[in-house]
Structures are given as structure tokens and as C-alpha cells.
Motif scaffolding. Structure first.
Motif: not given
Length: 163
Positions: A10-36
Motif C-alpha cells: 500500500l505504501g509503495v502504491g501510494a508513492i507511485l500514485a503520488a509520483a504519477f499525479l505530480l509528474l504526469v496527471a497534474i501538469p498535463v490535465w490541470v490548467s491554471s491561469p498565470s495571473n492568480v
């Protein structure tokens, strides 16, 4: 399987999920305006925070699993009725799908209320009155804060609009 093995996996799975979110999912699928103006109001902040907490939790689970002594006796499952467990899992998946379908139609606040109520009774809450009160008050208070104090637009839906 042993407790230590389960916790390590479970710990290794959580680390892999966090790495996927930080390295792939968030940069690719979450957009943010630059003037926040405030980092907490950025659409990137909370996904980063949750991914980071997931990684820290996974790391803690791995460390604790490695510190635990190796046991020779396997873990006995505490699930008596596997059919009922799969039924509950399918039910919560249906709630998640319904959430995504209802949100554009009735808005985030009303959908949150319904999902809170359905989930509370699905897991068999022992405090139904508290669950009902929380299901109504928490989304309304959060809406009031974000819409009127923070100035963040909350999706309203097609039928009922909040002030």
C-alpha cells in the motif's frame, strides 16, 4: 499475505500514485491561469497538496512496514461477505459517476449535498442526524466562503442558483 507485506504494498502504491499525479496527471490535465493572485486560489495548489500528502503517507507506511518484525502467520480477512463488499464498491463507483453527471446539471453545492447524504447512508453511519445536518451545512458554508469571501466562482448548474 502478512500485515507487513500489505502495508509495504500500500505504501509503495501510494508513492507511485503520488509520483504519477505530480509528474504526469497534474501538469498535463490541470490548467491554471498565470495571473492568480494567491497560490491557495490556484487550481494547481490543492492537487499538488493532495499528491504530496499521498506521497508522504506512502513513505510513512513503507518506513513503518520495514520497521515491523517479520511475522510467519498470515492475515485473516475480516470481510465475512465478499459479495456484499463488491456490491458496496460498485455502489460507491456509481455514486462517483452520478456525481460527475449531476454536477453540470444541478451545480456543485447541491450535488455535494446529495453525494454526502448517499455516501453517509451507504457506509452505514451511526449518526444519521449529524450526517444530514453536515450534508447541508458544509457545502453551504464552503460556497459562502469561496463565492463571497474568496471571490471564486462555484459551478451553479442549470436549475437552481445560489446568491
Amino acid at each position: 499475505m502478512h500485515d507487513r507485506t500489505i502495508q509495504l504494498q500500500l505504501g509503495v502504491g501510494a508513492i507511485l500514485a503520488a509520483a504519477f499525479l505530480l509528474l504526469v496527471a497534474i501538469p498535463v490535465w490541470v490548467s491554471s491561469p498565470s495571473n492568480v493572485p494567491n497560490i491557495i486560489l490556484s487550481p494547481l495548489f490543492w492537487p499538488w497538496a493532495l499528491a504530496g500528502l499521498t506521497g508522504i503517507t506512502g513513505l510513512g507506511m513503507v518506513v513503518l512496514a520495514l520497521r515491523e518484525p517479520v511475522s510467519s502467520e498470515p492475515v485473516i480477512s475480516d470481510v465475512d461477505d465478499r459479495t456484499n463488499a463488491w456490491r458496496r464498491l460498485a455502489s460507491i463507483a456509481a455514486v462517483m459517476i452520478a456525481t460527475m453527471l449531476l454536477m453540470p446539471r444541478i451545480g456543485m453545492v447541491w450535488t455535494s449535498m446529495l453525494v454526502f447524504i448517499v455516501t453517509a447512508f451507504l457506509v452505514g453511519t451511526s449518526h444519521p442526524k449529524t450526517a444530514l445536518i453536515s450534508a447541508v451545512l458544509v457545502p453551504l458554508v464552503l460556497y459562502a466562503f469561496f463565492a463571497h469571501v474568496a471571490g471564486v466562482a462555484i459551478p451553479q448548474g442549470d436549475f437552481v442558483r445560489l446568491p
